[in-house]
Structure formats: C-alpha cells, structure tokens
Design a protein around this motif. Structure first.
Motif, PDB file in Angstrom:
ATOM      1  N   LEU A 118       0.773  -1.232   0.053  1.00 19.95           N
ATOM      2  CA  LEU A 118      -0.071   0.037   0.035  1.00 19.95           C
ATOM      3  C   LEU A 118       0.712   1.189   0.104  1.00 19.95           C
ATOM      4  O   LEU A 118       0.508   2.209  -0.679  1.00 19.95           O
ATOM      5  CB  LEU A 118      -1.007   0.074   1.250  1.00 19.95           C
ATOM      6  CG  LEU A 118      -1.885  -1.187   1.177  1.00 19.95           C
ATOM      7  CD1 LEU A 118      -2.925  -1.002   2.563  1.00 19.95           C
ATOM      8  CD2 LEU A 118      -2.797  -1.047   0.167  1.00 19.95           C
ATOM      9  N   HIS A 120       3.575   1.527  -1.322  1.00 21.90           N
ATOM     10  CA  HIS A 120       4.343   1.544  -2.728  1.00 21.90           C
ATOM     11  C   HIS A 120       3.399   2.432  -3.703  1.00 21.90           C
ATOM     12  O   HIS A 120       3.982   2.753  -4.642  1.00 21.90           O
ATOM     13  CB  HIS A 120       4.829   0.349  -3.124  1.00 21.90           C
ATOM     14  CG  HIS A 120       5.585   0.327  -4.329  1.00 21.90           C
ATOM     15  ND1 HIS A 120       7.052   0.898  -4.361  1.00 21.90           N
ATOM     16  CD2 HIS A 120       5.460  -0.189  -5.560  1.00 21.90           C
ATOM     17  CE1 HIS A 120       7.295   0.674  -5.331  1.00 21.90           C
ATOM     18  NE2 HIS A 120       6.510  -0.254  -6.229  1.00 21.90           N
ATOM     19  N   GLN A 121       2.190   2.482  -3.385  1.00 17.69           N
ATOM     20  CA  GLN A 121       1.313   3.172  -4.391  1.00 17.69           C
ATOM     21  C   GLN A 121       1.452   4.713  -4.176  1.00 17.69           C
ATOM     22  O   GLN A 121       2.189   5.164  -3.126  1.00 17.69           O
ATOM     23  CB  GLN A 121      -0.216   2.747  -3.948  1.00 17.69           C
ATOM     24  CG  GLN A 121      -0.477   1.159  -4.032  1.00 17.69           C
ATOM     25  CD  GLN A 121       0.006   0.451  -5.196  1.00 17.69           C
ATOM     26  OE1 GLN A 121      -0.332   0.989  -6.284  1.00 17.69           O
ATOM     27  NE2 GLN A 121       0.682  -0.610  -4.864  1.00 17.69           N
ATOM     28  N   ASN A 122       0.943   5.323  -5.212  1.00 16.12           N
ATOM     29  CA  ASN A 122       0.883   6.775  -5.219  1.00 16.12           C
ATOM     30  C   ASN A 122       0.034   7.499  -4.606  1.00 16.12           C
ATOM     31  O   ASN A 122      -1.267   7.642  -5.018  1.00 16.12           O
ATOM     32  CB  ASN A 122       0.694   7.291  -6.923  1.00 16.12           C
ATOM     33  CG  ASN A 122       1.162   8.572  -6.825  1.00 16.12           C
ATOM     34  OD1 ASN A 122       1.977   9.251  -6.186  1.00 16.12           O
ATOM     35  ND2 ASN A 122       0.837   9.154  -8.072  1.00 16.12           N
ATOM     36  N   ARG A 126       2.993   9.830   1.916  1.00 17.93           N
ATOM     37  CA  ARG A 126       3.584   8.580   2.086  1.00 17.93           C
ATOM     38  C   ARG A 126       4.713   8.800   3.219  1.00 17.93           C
ATOM     39  O   ARG A 126       4.970   7.837   3.867  1.00 17.93           O
ATOM     40  CB  ARG A 126       4.168   8.038   0.938  1.00 17.93           C
ATOM     41  CG  ARG A 126       3.067   7.546  -0.006  1.00 17.93           C
ATOM     42  CD  ARG A 126       3.944   6.956  -1.403  1.00 17.93           C
ATOM     43  NE  ARG A 126       4.630   7.942  -2.308  1.00 17.93           N
ATOM     44  CZ  ARG A 126       5.459   7.562  -3.212  1.00 17.93           C
ATOM     45  NH1 ARG A 126       5.568   6.340  -3.771  1.00 17.93           N
ATOM     46  NH2 ARG A 126       6.043   8.672  -3.893  1.00 17.93           N
ATOM     47  N   THR A 209       9.634  -1.392 -13.231  1.00 14.72           N
ATOM     48  CA  THR A 209       8.161  -1.187 -13.611  1.00 14.72           C
ATOM     49  C   THR A 209       7.829  -1.488 -14.959  1.00 14.72           C
ATOM     50  O   THR A 209       6.497  -1.775 -14.976  1.00 14.72           O
ATOM     51  CB  THR A 209       8.129   0.387 -13.667  1.00 14.72           C
ATOM     52  OG1 THR A 209       8.844   1.081 -14.483  1.00 14.72           O
ATOM     53  CG2 THR A 209       8.100   1.204 -12.239  1.00 14.72           C
ATOM     54  N   TYR A 212       5.448  -4.613 -14.357  1.00 13.67           N
ATOM     55  CA  TYR A 212       4.018  -4.196 -14.088  1.00 13.67           C
ATOM     56  C   TYR A 212       3.302  -3.972 -15.146  1.00 13.67           C
ATOM     57  O   TYR A 212       2.239  -4.080 -15.406  1.00 13.67           O
ATOM     58  CB  TYR A 212       4.045  -3.295 -13.004  1.00 13.67           C
ATOM     59  CG  TYR A 212       4.696  -3.739 -11.764  1.00 13.67           C
ATOM     60  CD1 TYR A 212       3.976  -4.866 -10.914  1.00 13.67           C
ATOM     61  CD2 TYR A 212       5.883  -3.196 -11.013  1.00 13.67           C
ATOM     62  CE1 TYR A 212       4.275  -5.313  -9.703  1.00 13.67           C
ATOM     63  CE2 TYR A 212       6.238  -3.890  -9.851  1.00 13.67           C
ATOM     64  CZ  TYR A 212       5.492  -4.525  -9.171  1.00 13.67           C
ATOM     65  OH  TYR A 212       5.833  -5.294  -7.905  1.00 13.67           O
ATOM     66  N   THR A 222      -4.907  -6.979 -10.520  1.00 15.74           N
ATOM     67  CA  THR A 222      -3.653  -6.666  -9.117  1.00 15.74           C
ATOM     68  C   THR A 222      -3.354  -7.875  -8.395  1.00 15.74           C
ATOM     69  O   THR A 222      -2.282  -8.154  -8.153  1.00 15.74           O
ATOM     70  CB  THR A 222      -4.824  -5.625  -8.221  1.00 15.74           C
ATOM     71  OG1 THR A 222      -5.119  -4.472  -9.119  1.00 15.74           O
ATOM     72  CG2 THR A 222      -3.537  -5.128  -7.381  1.00 15.74           C
TER      73      THR A 222
END
Length: 328
Positions: A118, A120-122, A126, A209, A212, A222
């Motif tokens: 979580l 690591h998400q934008n 953070r 990336t 992904y 996901t």
C-alpha cells in the motif's frame, strides 16, 4: 615443474644471528609503515576480543562446568547437557517460545507485506505513513511493555473494558496460558511490523516497472500481479525477513520479562528460552547450566534458519507472466 625451471627461492633477510624470510620482513615493514591506520582500527578489534570473542569462548567452557560465579570452577563434562535434555521446564520454555513465534511471525510478515504494497502506491503523505509505521521499532520496549500491561490488564485494562461495553466476557489476558502468549505476540507484531514493511518497501522499489506494465498490458488483475510478479521477485527479501524474525522470535526476552517478571507469569506460560536462561544464570547463579541453555538456543536457531533457507531460497526461478484469457 622441474627443479631446473623452478623459480629461485627468496633470499632470507638476515637480522642479527637469525634469518628472516624476505616476504615476512616485507610484511613487518608494511605494518611499521602504516601503523597509524592499524592504530585507528585497533579499538574495534580490542573491544571485539574482550566483549565479543572472549565471552563466546568462555561460555563454551562454562557449559561443561559447574560454577556459581563465586568459588572454583569444577569440570562437569556433559552433565549439564544431559540435565538439559531431561529438564521439563526447559522444554516448556521451548514450547512457549515456538507458540509465541508462530502467533507473531506469520501475521506480522503478512501485515508488513500488505502495508509495504500500500505504501508503494502513489498516495499522499507517504513519508508520514512510513515514519508512523517505523516509529514502534525505535520506541523503548520497556516503556511499551508497561503500557501493554495496562492495556491488557485483567481488571482495569482497556481491552477488557471494550469487551464489557460490547456485552462480551472479559479475557484473562495476563493470567491464562493462551492469553499471556497472545499478549506477547501482539507486542511483537506491534513492534516489528513496520520494520519489516520498510524492508519490503525497499524491495518493491527495486522491481522494474516494466514488468508491471507488461502484466497490465496482458490484462492481469492486481491480485495476479501481486502473486505472480511481486512475490517471486521479493523472495530473497522474504527469506531475509523470515530468518531474522525466526532468530528474533527464538531470542525473545524483553517483552515477557518486563510484562510478566522473571517467573514468566502464571504457570510459566510466558517463560521463553532466553528468560529461562536468564533465570538459571543470573537468578539461580548456575552459570554452567545457563551457558548450556544458551548454546542449545544457538543450535535451535541455526537449525530453523537453515530450514527456512531451504524452504524459501530462490532456485533460479524467474517470475512467470500471468496467463489471462484473451477475448475478441
């Protein structure tokens, strides 16, 4: 190589009446030349020899003796280890340690992986979240053990007050066998989840990336990306956290000692291996038996670290691209 083609031996360098090999003389000359550098790093090695290597070697010697720290040291052979195998209190401490380790390690690593995914998400803030999750690891465990003792108190604890408000039965957290183990496990989870999450987050940030993007292009969900791309690439990181959590879980001491005292709570339900070793060595003053317990713990930790390594080590396996059905 024949004797005719053999290189000539280094001529000895004579100092006084004896002969010193030229290579040895060159080594001593280098030490004398660079003595400031050797002097600068000498304190570390001196401290390591005095406070690191000597206690380790001395504990091995003590495990074969019978010594109370005051009189003469009497050699006892393998009698300490024979008694260790027959000691029911020791095996009770082993069972308690492994139960607490299972109750804490599995949820802790799972939550750490989810939190890292979580973070690591934008998302916004953070940095604040990372500091908040890592903060329990740098908090004094003694102070937090006292706080947890108040939170899980049988009579005036916040948890039992909440259960009573919900018309549920209160739980004897600090007086029952499983309640003590669960309380200690919750303390371990609270302290080390954020630490492992930061390690997982560093591993996630090292994954390219492009993988992904390719998985999303193929229509992977996901969950498929998480299980078939992220988890295989994080396998070395997971192996590291499992081994460190195993070693830390088997050497658990501060939480049960501060929360329950040296006796390990009611019926010694919170008596761990290190707490039992501490009692034998520094309460009963049986340093020989305490050293034997310490080396038994070393063997157990090594065996389980090797088992974890064999089960989780990467065997030249690359992550497979998730298979998805293509629709026209």
């Amino acid at each position: 190589m024949s004797a005719l083609n053999a290189p000539p031996a280094a001529a000895p360098l004579r100092t006084g009446d004896g002969a010193v090999p030229r290579s040895r003389a060159r080594g001593w000359r280098g030490i004398l030349t660079h003595w400031p550098q050797y002097l600068a790093i000498a304190p570390f090695y001196v401290l390591f020899l005095v406070f690191g290597l000597f206690p380790i070697v001395f504990s091995i010697v003590l495990s074969f003796t019978d010594w109370d720290g005051m009189g003469d040291i009497h050699f006892a052979g393998l009698s300490q280890y024979v008694y260790l195998v027959q000691d029911s209190r020791f095996w009770n401490a082993v069972a308690n340690t492994f139960i607490i380790w299972i109750l804490s390690t599995v949820p802790m690593l799972f939550l750490a992986l989810v939190i890292a995914f979580l973070l690591h998400q934008n998302i916004r803030f953070r940095g604040i979240y990372r500091v908040a999750f890592f903060l329990p690891n740098v908090t004094s465990m003694v102070a937090m053990a006292i706080v947890f003792g108040s939170v899980f108190s049988d009579t005036f604890g916040i948890v039992n007050s909440a259960l009573t408000a919900l018309h549920l039965d209160s739980v004897p957290w600090l007086s029952s066998s499983w309640g003590i183990k669960v309380t200690i496990a919750v303390m371990v989870i609270w302290r080390f989840t954020g630490y492992n999450a930061i390690i997982y987050l560093a591993g996630l940030q090292s994954i390219p990336t492009d993988l992904y993007d390719a998985a999303k292009t193929d229509g992977a969900s996901t969950w498929q990306i998480f299980t078939r791309v992220t988890i295989p690439l994080l396998r070395p990181i997971i192996l590291f956290t499992v081994i460190t959590s195993t070693v830390g879980g088997l050497s658990l001491f501060t939480e049960p000692q501060v929360l329950l005292g040296d006796a390990g709570g009611n019926g010694e339900a919170g008596m761990t291996i290190v707490l039992y070793q501490y009692n034998q060595a520094f309460t009963q003053f049986d340093f020989g038996y305490g050293s034997a317990i310490a080396w038994a713990l070393f063997v157990l930790a090594s065996v389980f670290a090797i088992i974890n390594w064999r089960l989780l080590s990467e065997r030249s396996e690359t992550p497979r691209r998730p298979r998805t059905r293509r629709t026209r």
